[in-house]
Scaffold this motif. Structure first.
Motif, PDB file in Angstrom:
ATOM      1  N   ASP A  90      43.809 -28.367 -57.192  1.00  0.00           N
ATOM      2  CA  ASP A  90      44.270 -29.025 -58.419  1.00  0.00           C
ATOM      3  C   ASP A  90      44.085 -30.542 -58.337  1.00  0.00           C
ATOM      4  N   GLU A 106      47.355 -33.953 -66.588  1.00  0.00           N
ATOM      5  CA  GLU A 106      47.203 -32.774 -67.444  1.00  0.00           C
ATOM      6  C   GLU A 106      46.312 -31.737 -66.784  1.00  0.00           C
ATOM      7  N   ARG A 109      48.006 -29.898 -63.915  1.00  0.00           N
ATOM      8  CA  ARG A 109      48.998 -28.908 -64.326  1.00  0.00           C
ATOM      9  C   ARG A 109      48.345 -27.619 -64.817  1.00  0.00           C
ATOM     10  N   SER A 111      46.531 -24.280 -64.662  1.00  0.00           N
ATOM     11  CA  SER A 111      46.455 -23.285 -63.578  1.00  0.00           C
ATOM     12  C   SER A 111      45.024 -22.866 -63.260  1.00  0.00           C
ATOM     13  N   ARG A 169      55.505 -37.761 -62.044  1.00  0.00           N
ATOM     14  CA  ARG A 169      56.014 -37.190 -63.291  1.00  0.00           C
ATOM     15  C   ARG A 169      57.534 -37.268 -63.313  1.00  0.00           C
ATOM     16  N   GLY A 172      58.849 -31.371 -62.931  1.00  0.00           N
ATOM     17  CA  GLY A 172      57.971 -30.648 -62.022  1.00  0.00           C
ATOM     18  C   GLY A 172      58.438 -30.691 -60.583  1.00  0.00           C
ATOM     19  N   THR A 229      52.917 -35.491 -56.674  1.00  0.00           N
ATOM     20  CA  THR A 229      53.313 -34.281 -57.390  1.00  0.00           C
ATOM     21  C   THR A 229      53.345 -33.158 -56.361  1.00  0.00           C
TER      22      THR A 229
END
Length: 254
Positions: A90, A106, A109, A111, A169, A172, A229
């Motif tokens: 990711d 974005e 996030r 998947s 963020r 999350g 994150t």
């Protein structure tokens, strides 16, 4: 709850978040993710026990080092659900495909895995596979010890990332992970160092490799999205483990 019960519950949270292994029931309220940071190396050790057993069994059955290493990595991925590999993928998609911070977050996030993420996952598995195979071919015991040592040390690095990097963020997993510090990070580092100590004279070299790789990942995350994150923390684990395997393979085969 007593302190012992608190620590047990925190260790269970670490197991539940970082592995797919049975962890038992946790009473309410459950500990925060950040409070479980000290136990991340223990979750790594539990995963490595599965992976190491698979490697040892494959080698004992006469499976050559290269496919035996593949069996060990497959067992480890099954034990974790590939959570860290997914985080690295990711990050690669977001950092490589987004034109600004908002778009990067974005994409991260989402998947779905893109081309950058697929390449990152393949390179991660390939580098760890070939390094583990090279070690297993000449020093099977060191290969098994390496699985445990690198699993513990690379996850100790996650605890450091949680303590040192601000969340990118306001929600999350990364946000929930913020706030780890104090004795919890110290215990995580001590457990990681204990795991590395089993590698003997190779330990300092492997430690430096892991620390440099994870510091580079942290610096990249700050530049790309301003902090951490859940995916960044998973990516830190992956790059640390990759660097550790490369350093250990160079040491063993020199």
């Amino acid at each position: 709850m007593s302190r012992l019960s608190d620590r047990r519950a925190e260790a269970q949270v670490a197991m539940m978040l970082l592995t797919r292994l049975p962890a038992g029931h946790i009473g309410s309220p459950a500990p925060r993710f950040a409070d479980a940071a000290w136990a991340f190396p223990l979750a790594g050790l539990a995963m490595a026990a599965v992976s190491g057993a698979a490697l040892a069994l494959a080698l004992a059955l006469g499976v050559p080092a290269a496919p035996a290493a593949g069996v060990a990595l497959a067992a480890g991925v099954l034990a974790t659900g590939g959570i860290h590999e997914d985080g690295l993928a990711d990050c690669a998609d977001g950092f490589g495909g987004g034109h600004d911070r908002a778009r990067k977050l974005e994409i991260m996030r989402d998947s779905r895995i893109g081309s950058y993420g697929g390449l990152a996952a393949m390179l991660s598995l390939g580098l760890r596979w070939t390094s583990l195979a090279a070690i297993a071919a000449v020093a099977p015991l060191m290969a098994v010890l390496g699985l445990a040592a690198l699993a513990m040390a690379s996850r100790a690095g996650i605890a450091v990332g949680m303590a040192r990097l601000k969340p990118a963020r306001s929600d999350g997993l990364g946000h929930m992970a913020s706030g780890a510090g104090g004795w919890r990070v110290g215990v995580a580092l001590a457990l990681g160092a204990l795991g590395l100590a089993t590698l003997g004279a190779a330990a300092p070299v492997v430690l430096v490799a892991i620390a440099l790789a994870q510091a580079a990942m942290a610096a990249l995350a700050i530049r790309q999205i301003g902090g951490q994150t859940g995916d960044v923390l998973g990516g830190m684990q992956q790059v640390g483990e990759i660097a550790g395997w490369l350093a250990l393979a160079a040491w063993v085969t020199a």
